[in-house]
Write a protein that holds these residues in place. Structure first.
Motif, PDB file in Angstrom:
ATOM      1  N   SER A 239       0.848  -1.187   0.000  1.00 44.35           N
ATOM      2  CA  SER A 239       0.000   0.000   0.000  1.00 44.35           C
ATOM      3  C   SER A 239       0.883   1.236   0.000  1.00 44.35           C
ATOM      4  CB  SER A 239      -0.950   0.018   1.199  1.00 44.35           C
ATOM      5  OG  SER A 239      -0.240   0.240   2.405  1.00 44.35           O
ATOM      6  N   VAL A 240       0.378   2.308  -0.609  1.00 44.88           N
ATOM      7  CA  VAL A 240       1.065   3.599  -0.632  1.00 44.88           C
ATOM      8  C   VAL A 240       0.086   4.640  -0.104  1.00 44.88           C
ATOM      9  CG1 VAL A 240       2.204   5.350  -2.049  1.00 44.88           C
ATOM     10  CG2 VAL A 240       2.514   2.923  -2.580  1.00 44.88           C
ATOM     11  N   ASN A 241       0.480   5.287   0.979  1.00 47.59           N
ATOM     12  CA  ASN A 241      -0.383   6.280   1.637  1.00 47.59           C
ATOM     13  C   ASN A 241      -1.764   5.686   1.938  1.00 47.59           C
ATOM     14  OD1 ASN A 241       1.729   8.158   1.360  1.00 47.59           O
ATOM     15  ND2 ASN A 241       0.996   8.787  -0.668  1.00 47.59           N
TER      16      ASN A 241
ATOM     17  N   ILE B  88       9.393  -1.758  11.745  1.00 47.58           N
ATOM     18  CA  ILE B  88       8.510  -2.925  11.752  1.00 47.58           C
ATOM     19  C   ILE B  88       7.419  -2.682  12.782  1.00 47.58           C
ATOM     20  CG2 ILE B  88       8.373  -5.428  11.924  1.00 47.58           C
ATOM     21  CD1 ILE B  88      10.239  -4.371   9.713  1.00 47.58           C
ATOM     22  N   ILE B  89       6.172  -2.880  12.368  1.00 47.77           N
ATOM     23  CA  ILE B  89       5.025  -2.571  13.219  1.00 47.77           C
ATOM     24  C   ILE B  89       4.204  -3.833  13.461  1.00 47.77           C
ATOM     25  CG2 ILE B  89       2.926  -1.182  13.441  1.00 47.77           C
ATOM     26  CD1 ILE B  89       4.162   0.816  11.523  1.00 47.77           C
ATOM     27  N   GLN B  90       3.798  -4.051  14.687  1.00 42.15           N
ATOM     28  CA  GLN B  90       2.870  -5.131  14.992  1.00 42.15           C
ATOM     29  C   GLN B  90       1.536  -4.856  14.315  1.00 42.15           C
ATOM     30  OE1 GLN B  90       3.080  -7.996  16.798  1.00 42.15           O
ATOM     31  NE2 GLN B  90       5.270  -7.735  17.205  1.00 42.15           N
ATOM     32  N   ARG B  91       0.855  -5.912  13.884  1.00 42.59           N
ATOM     33  CA  ARG B  91      -0.392  -5.737  13.143  1.00 42.59           C
ATOM     34  C   ARG B  91      -1.418  -4.921  13.921  1.00 42.59           C
ATOM     35  NH1 ARG B  91      -1.814  -9.147   9.102  1.00 42.59           N
ATOM     36  NH2 ARG B  91       0.420  -9.158   8.730  1.00 42.59           N
ATOM     37  N   ASP B  92      -1.423  -5.032  15.274  1.00 45.22           N
ATOM     38  CA  ASP B  92      -2.371  -4.260  16.068  1.00 45.22           C
ATOM     39  C   ASP B  92      -1.939  -2.814  16.252  1.00 45.22           C
ATOM     40  OD1 ASP B  92      -0.279  -4.438  17.876  1.00 45.22           O
ATOM     41  OD2 ASP B  92      -1.288  -5.844  19.213  1.00 45.22           O
ATOM     42  N   GLY B  93      -0.719  -2.475  15.792  1.00 41.01           N
ATOM     43  CA  GLY B  93      -0.240  -1.106  15.859  1.00 41.01           C
ATOM     44  C   GLY B  93       0.242  -0.650  17.212  1.00 41.01           C
TER      45      GLY B  93
ATOM     46  N   GLU C   9       6.791  -0.473   7.536  1.00 42.40           N
ATOM     47  CA  GLU C   9       6.403   0.867   7.111  1.00 42.40           C
ATOM     48  C   GLU C   9       7.640   1.617   6.630  1.00 42.40           C
ATOM     49  OE1 GLU C   9       3.416   3.606   9.280  1.00 42.40           O
ATOM     50  OE2 GLU C   9       5.411   4.413   9.789  1.00 42.40           O
ATOM     51  N   VAL C  10       7.612   2.056   5.382  1.00 41.14           N
ATOM     52  CA  VAL C  10       8.749   2.729   4.771  1.00 41.14           C
ATOM     53  C   VAL C  10       8.352   4.164   4.435  1.00 41.14           C
ATOM     54  CG1 VAL C  10      10.430   2.681   2.884  1.00 41.14           C
ATOM     55  CG2 VAL C  10       9.483   0.528   3.762  1.00 41.14           C
ATOM     56  N   SER C  11       9.128   5.128   4.912  1.00 34.55           N
ATOM     57  CA  SER C  11       8.915   6.536   4.581  1.00 34.55           C
ATOM     58  C   SER C  11       9.961   6.951   3.547  1.00 34.55           C
ATOM     59  CB  SER C  11       9.050   7.408   5.839  1.00 34.55           C
ATOM     60  OG  SER C  11       8.116   7.018   6.829  1.00 34.55           O
ATOM     61  N   TRP C  12       9.488   7.480   2.426  1.00 34.72           N
ATOM     62  CA  TRP C  12      10.370   7.790   1.298  1.00 34.72           C
ATOM     63  C   TRP C  12      10.739   9.273   1.311  1.00 34.72           C
ATOM     64  CZ3 TRP C  12      13.267   4.920  -1.572  1.00 34.72           C
ATOM     65  CH2 TRP C  12      13.801   5.409  -2.765  1.00 34.72           C
ATOM     66  N   PHE C  13      12.032   9.574   1.213  1.00 34.26           N
ATOM     67  CA  PHE C  13      12.503  10.951   1.349  1.00 34.26           C
ATOM     68  C   PHE C  13      13.316  11.441   0.151  1.00 34.26           C
ATOM     69  CE2 PHE C  13      12.205   9.654   5.940  1.00 34.26           C
ATOM     70  CZ  PHE C  13      11.059  10.381   6.197  1.00 34.26           C
TER      71      PHE C  13
ATOM     72  N   GLU D 136       3.598   0.669   2.879  1.00 37.37           N
ATOM     73  CA  GLU D 136       3.420  -0.385   3.886  1.00 37.37           C
ATOM     74  C   GLU D 136       3.414  -1.743   3.196  1.00 37.37           C
ATOM     75  OE1 GLU D 136       0.580  -1.620   7.691  1.00 37.37           O
ATOM     76  OE2 GLU D 136       0.221   0.255   6.601  1.00 37.37           O
ATOM     77  N   LEU D 137       4.158  -2.671   3.761  1.00 39.71           N
ATOM     78  CA  LEU D 137       4.325  -3.999   3.187  1.00 39.71           C
ATOM     79  C   LEU D 137       3.968  -5.057   4.220  1.00 39.71           C
ATOM     80  CD1 LEU D 137       7.893  -3.293   1.769  1.00 39.71           C
ATOM     81  CD2 LEU D 137       5.740  -3.068   0.507  1.00 39.71           C
ATOM     82  N   SER D 138       3.284  -6.106   3.789  1.00 38.55           N
ATOM     83  CA  SER D 138       2.972  -7.228   4.679  1.00 38.55           C
ATOM     84  C   SER D 138       2.700  -8.468   3.839  1.00 38.55           C
ATOM     85  CB  SER D 138       1.752  -6.913   5.558  1.00 38.55           C
ATOM     86  OG  SER D 138       0.551  -6.991   4.805  1.00 38.55           O
TER      87      SER D 138
END
Length: 327
Positions: free
Chosen positions: A166-168, A197-202, A282-286, A310-312
């Motif tokens: 996903s993107v944004n 890296i984020i847990q699915r529940d955030g 979660e990847v933030s592109w700069f 975001e990748l999963s």
């Protein structure tokens, strides 16, 4: 028994533009090694065409309805078929995977397998490698037997993981079967990004990792034997739902280099690791611009400064008939 509906997805067999003379011969070249390359490419074209003709001949004997389409002509989701048969190599199978959901199984036919004896014989003249076909369960030698097993329900497809992108917060329609590469469109340009890296529940996440490098590669289990392995990654069990990531050619500060030299900082600043099924990346592109290359260079999505990717492994699985060596 109801008639099965099949779609044949074909790799183009005229992918090598060889000039032909009116007498049927190929263009002359003065260098014998160049001539050997042309012969090899012409052989590959003929083998692909012969393989397609053979598979179609087999299908004409079966109680099936089938349609053939060239790989480049497939532009919309595949629907209303019971089986997709790809005739080519892993590239053709990967292309098909971008157009099927989790209800239609795929059978890959490696139309032009690499011949080790040929590679060895011509090693001083040309790279005589042909198709790897890592995910292809069939060749022309066993296609009819495997097809019969499928039609008689003696063989069932496996379920393997794909990558959700996903993107944004907007999902991409294409799920990666092998891997993705997030990088600047120019290979000589530094890519700047951060990830965690984020847990699915955030509720929990890893420390934010800031990177300047030539990009970020993330693979599924199926893709772990491809570019990820070449870059120094690990082969994963085919049914693993983990994702594997690796920062490409990271630029490390003198402080980081000192820490790594003494064996510290690896856990705090991971450049290579895994994303579990209950996690996402979660990847933030700069950078001013960038691309997400999905399963190679032909399928990509543009990103720009400030985008969040975001990748999963939460994508729909792929139904695929796998070769015995992977089971």
């Amino acid at each position: 028994m109801a008639t099965r509906r099949l779609l044949l997805l074909l790799k183009p067999w005229d992918v090598y533009p060889i000039q032909h003379h009116s007498n049927g011969g190929i263009s002359r070249v003065s260098n014998p090694k160049e001539m050997q390359v042309l012969r090899h490419l012409e052989s590959r074209r003929k083998v692909q065409q012969d393989s397609v003709n053979f598979c179609q001949k087999v299908l004409r004997k079966k109680f099936v309805d089938w349609t053939a389409i060239m790989r480049g002509d497939l532009l919309k989701p595949i629907r209303d078929v019971d089986l997709v048969v790809t005739i080519g190599g892993d590239g053709t199978l990967l292309h098909a995977s971008h157009f099927v959901d989790d209800s239609i199984p795929v059978l890959g036919v490696n139309s032009d397998p690499t011949q080790p004896q040929e590679v060895e014989k011509f090693s001083d003249e040309v790279d005589a490698s042909r198709s790897t076909g890592h995910l292809c369960a069939a060749t022309v030698n066993n296609f009819e037997n495997i097809l019969d097993d499928i039609l008689e329900n003696r063989r069932v497809p496996s379920l393997i993981s794909r990558m959700l992108i996903s993107v944004n917060s907007e999902l991409l329609s294409t799920h990666a079967l092998n891997d993705i590469l997030i990088a600047d469109p120019c290979p000589a340009t530094v890519s700047q990004f951060s990830f965690r890296i984020i847990q699915r529940d955030g509720k929990q996440h890893s420390p934010l990792v800031h990177c300047r490098s030539s990009g970020l590669r993330v693979s599924t289990a199926a893709g772990s034997t491809a570019a990820m392995l070449s870059a120094g990654g690990f082969v994963m069990p085919i049914f693993s739902k983990d994702l594997q990531f690796m920062v490409r050619e990271p630029i490390l500060s003198s402080t980081c280099r000192s820490k790594l030299k003494h064996g510290i900082g690896k856990k705090d600043k991971p450049m290579h690791g895994f994303v579990k099924p209950d996690e996402s990346m979660e990847v933030s592109w700069f950078c001013k611009e960038g691309k997400i290359y999905i399963d190679g260079s032909n399928n990509f999505f543009n990103v720009r400064h400030g985008d969040i990717i975001e990748l999963s492994s939460n994508a729909p699985v792929l139904k695929i008939f796998l070769p015995q060596r992977l089971l």
